[in-house]
Design a protein around this motif. Structure first.
Motif, PDB file in Angstrom:
ATOM      1  N   GLN A  88       0.622  -1.165  -0.136  1.00  0.00           N
ATOM      2  CA  GLN A  88       0.111   0.083   0.036  1.00  0.00           C
ATOM      3  C   GLN A  88       0.900   1.147  -0.020  1.00  0.00           C
ATOM      4  OE1 GLN A  88      -3.311  -0.400  -0.763  1.00  0.00           O
ATOM      5  NE2 GLN A  88      -2.607  -2.616  -0.486  1.00  0.00           N
ATOM      6  N   GLY A  89       2.002   1.080   0.018  1.00  0.00           N
ATOM      7  CA  GLY A  89       3.090   2.334   0.110  1.00  0.00           C
ATOM      8  C   GLY A  89       3.883   2.729   1.330  1.00  0.00           C
ATOM      9  N   ALA A  90       3.809   1.846   2.240  1.00  0.00           N
ATOM     10  CA  ALA A  90       4.610   1.924   3.518  1.00  0.00           C
ATOM     11  C   ALA A  90       6.066   1.927   3.321  1.00  0.00           C
ATOM     12  CB  ALA A  90       4.270   0.791   4.630  1.00  0.00           C
ATOM     13  N   THR A  91       6.691   2.916   3.762  1.00  0.00           N
ATOM     14  CA  THR A  91       7.993   3.089   4.047  1.00  0.00           C
ATOM     15  C   THR A  91       8.591   1.880   4.555  1.00  0.00           C
ATOM     16  OG1 THR A  91       8.121   4.767   5.639  1.00  0.00           O
ATOM     17  CG2 THR A  91       7.772   5.583   3.456  1.00  0.00           C
ATOM     18  N   LEU A  92      10.028   1.866   4.490  1.00  0.00           N
ATOM     19  CA  LEU A  92      10.639   1.037   5.393  1.00  0.00           C
ATOM     20  C   LEU A  92      10.720   1.302   6.915  1.00  0.00           C
ATOM     21  CD1 LEU A  92      12.519  -1.311   5.529  1.00  0.00           C
ATOM     22  CD2 LEU A  92      14.585   0.244   5.122  1.00  0.00           C
ATOM     23  N   ALA A  93      10.948   2.517   7.149  1.00  0.00           N
ATOM     24  CA  ALA A  93      10.377   3.259   8.465  1.00  0.00           C
ATOM     25  C   ALA A  93       9.048   2.850   9.011  1.00  0.00           C
ATOM     26  CB  ALA A  93      10.663   4.740   8.698  1.00  0.00           C
ATOM     27  N   ASP A  94       7.983   2.744   8.035  1.00  0.00           N
ATOM     28  CA  ASP A  94       6.818   2.375   8.470  1.00  0.00           C
ATOM     29  C   ASP A  94       6.701   0.927   8.893  1.00  0.00           C
ATOM     30  OD1 ASP A  94       5.603   5.042   7.839  1.00  0.00           O
ATOM     31  OD2 ASP A  94       5.171   4.258   5.779  1.00  0.00           O
ATOM     32  N   LEU A  95       7.238   0.101   8.158  1.00  0.00           N
ATOM     33  CA  LEU A  95       7.267  -1.207   8.167  1.00  0.00           C
ATOM     34  C   LEU A  95       8.013  -1.704   9.709  1.00  0.00           C
ATOM     35  CD1 LEU A  95       7.946  -2.493   4.938  1.00  0.00           C
ATOM     36  CD2 LEU A  95       5.788  -3.049   6.059  1.00  0.00           C
ATOM     37  N   LEU A  96       9.173  -0.693   9.851  1.00  0.00           N
ATOM     38  CA  LEU A  96       9.869  -1.132  11.241  1.00  0.00           C
ATOM     39  C   LEU A  96       9.220  -0.959  12.319  1.00  0.00           C
ATOM     40  CD1 LEU A  96      13.451   0.366  10.391  1.00  0.00           C
ATOM     41  CD2 LEU A  96      13.014  -1.958  10.952  1.00  0.00           C
ATOM     42  N   GLU A  97       8.361   0.169  12.289  1.00  0.00           N
ATOM     43  CA  GLU A  97       7.453   0.644  13.442  1.00  0.00           C
ATOM     44  C   GLU A  97       6.408  -0.568  13.765  1.00  0.00           C
ATOM     45  OE1 GLU A  97       5.819   2.562  16.551  1.00  0.00           O
ATOM     46  OE2 GLU A  97       7.853   3.087  15.766  1.00  0.00           O
ATOM     47  N   ARG A  98       5.629  -0.650  12.578  1.00  0.00           N
ATOM     48  CA  ARG A  98       4.525  -1.468  12.604  1.00  0.00           C
ATOM     49  C   ARG A  98       5.038  -2.855  13.200  1.00  0.00           C
ATOM     50  NH1 ARG A  98      -0.743  -0.721  10.952  1.00  0.00           N
ATOM     51  NH2 ARG A  98      -1.981  -2.450  10.827  1.00  0.00           N
ATOM     52  N   GLY A  99       5.929  -3.243  12.382  1.00  0.00           N
ATOM     53  CA  GLY A  99       6.404  -4.845  12.754  1.00  0.00           C
ATOM     54  C   GLY A  99       7.012  -4.699  14.217  1.00  0.00           C
ATOM     55  N   GLY A 100       7.560  -3.601  14.834  1.00  0.00           N
ATOM     56  CA  GLY A 100       8.200  -3.688  16.008  1.00  0.00           C
ATOM     57  C   GLY A 100       9.770  -4.315  15.499  1.00  0.00           C
ATOM     58  N   HIS A 101      10.009  -4.062  14.490  1.00  0.00           N
ATOM     59  CA  HIS A 101      11.538  -4.596  14.206  1.00  0.00           C
ATOM     60  C   HIS A 101      12.474  -3.538  14.733  1.00  0.00           C
ATOM     61  CE1 HIS A 101       8.927  -7.023  11.475  1.00  0.00           C
ATOM     62  NE2 HIS A 101       9.454  -7.746  12.119  1.00  0.00           N
ATOM     63  N   THR A 102      13.690  -3.886  14.813  1.00  0.00           N
ATOM     64  CA  THR A 102      14.746  -2.865  14.992  1.00  0.00           C
ATOM     65  C   THR A 102      15.969  -3.370  13.860  1.00  0.00           C
ATOM     66  OG1 THR A 102      15.846  -4.758  16.694  1.00  0.00           O
ATOM     67  CG2 THR A 102      14.621  -2.735  17.558  1.00  0.00           C
ATOM     68  N   LEU A 108      12.821  -5.205   5.403  1.00  0.00           N
ATOM     69  CA  LEU A 108      12.904  -5.720   3.751  1.00  0.00           C
ATOM     70  C   LEU A 108      12.210  -7.040   3.686  1.00  0.00           C
ATOM     71  CD1 LEU A 108      16.242  -4.524   3.537  1.00  0.00           C
ATOM     72  CD2 LEU A 108      14.375  -3.253   2.876  1.00  0.00           C
ATOM     73  N   ARG A 109      12.144  -7.801   4.281  1.00  0.00           N
ATOM     74  CA  ARG A 109      11.434  -9.175   3.889  1.00  0.00           C
ATOM     75  C   ARG A 109      10.035  -9.058   3.659  1.00  0.00           C
ATOM     76  NH1 ARG A 109      12.865 -12.867   9.101  1.00  0.00           N
ATOM     77  NH2 ARG A 109      15.223 -12.812   8.823  1.00  0.00           N
ATOM     78  N   TYR A 110       9.316  -7.831   3.842  1.00  0.00           N
ATOM     79  CA  TYR A 110       8.047  -7.627   3.651  1.00  0.00           C
ATOM     80  C   TYR A 110       7.796  -6.720   2.373  1.00  0.00           C
ATOM     81  CZ  TYR A 110       7.467  -9.438   8.308  1.00  0.00           C
ATOM     82  OH  TYR A 110       7.782 -10.263   9.295  1.00  0.00           O
ATOM     83  N   GLN A 111       9.027  -6.252   1.825  1.00  0.00           N
ATOM     84  CA  GLN A 111       8.977  -5.325   0.663  1.00  0.00           C
ATOM     85  C   GLN A 111       9.186  -6.232  -0.716  1.00  0.00           C
ATOM     86  OE1 GLN A 111      11.423  -2.046   1.524  1.00  0.00           O
ATOM     87  NE2 GLN A 111       9.366  -0.936   1.910  1.00  0.00           N
ATOM     88  N   HIS A 112       8.335  -7.158  -0.883  1.00  0.00           N
ATOM     89  CA  HIS A 112       8.418  -8.064  -1.847  1.00  0.00           C
ATOM     90  C   HIS A 112       7.947  -7.662  -3.403  1.00  0.00           C
ATOM     91  CE1 HIS A 112       8.471 -11.669   0.811  1.00  0.00           C
ATOM     92  NE2 HIS A 112       7.431 -11.303   1.084  1.00  0.00           N
ATOM     93  N   ALA A 113       8.983  -7.565  -4.078  1.00  0.00           N
ATOM     94  CA  ALA A 113       8.582  -7.143  -5.578  1.00  0.00           C
ATOM     95  C   ALA A 113       7.742  -8.240  -6.213  1.00  0.00           C
ATOM     96  CB  ALA A 113       9.823  -7.018  -6.271  1.00  0.00           C
TER      97      ALA A 113
END
Length: 132
Positions: A88-102, A108-113
């Motif tokens: 939907q257009g989430a940035t890497l920072a968005d994914l880090l926050e939502r997934g609780g990743h550090t 990056l696993r979630y940004q499948h081409a």
């Protein structure tokens, strides 16, 4: 059975689509204890007690078989949700926050081409690439 905090202090609030609210509200009104810290998924045999992991796994196995997805792991729901969030257009920072990743490599696993996403982005280039 005592509930514990998530690993590495990753407790956070996460927004959900408004379309899910009625279903979530119905589930909580029907199945959850009135106390805010009570179980959200009850044991079938012992009202007011949290369902054991073994019981949950059995119900999950039955549900995925009925859905025709016998190998779909429960954690795959998280993966699917984060992948769609990225689509939907989430940035890497968005994914880090939502997934609780550090770790960026985990997010990056979630940004499948995908071919579809590639076509959508390429189509948008028509608005900015002009050859005269």
């Amino acid at each position: 059975m005592r509930l514990t905090e998530p690993k590495r202090g990753s407790t956070r609030s996460v927004a959900i689509p408004a379309s899910l609210l009625p279903v979530l509200r119905e589930h909580l009104d029907t199945h959850a204890d009135a106390e805010s810290d009570g179980p959200r998924v009850h044991s079938v045999r012992a009202a007011g007690r949290r369902m054991s992991q073994t019981s949950f796994d059995g119900y999950w196995r039955d549900a995925r078989k009925a859905a025709g997805r016998p190998t779909f792991r429960f954690h795959s729901l998280r993966h699917t949700g984060l992948t769609e969030y990225a689509r939907q257009g989430a940035t890497l920072a968005d994914l880090l926050e939502r997934g609780g990743h550090t770790d960026v490599s985990v997010a990056l696993r979630y940004q499948h081409a995908s071919a579809q996403r590639d076509r959508e982005l390429t189509s948008r280039l028509n608005d900015v690439v002009v050859i005269e």
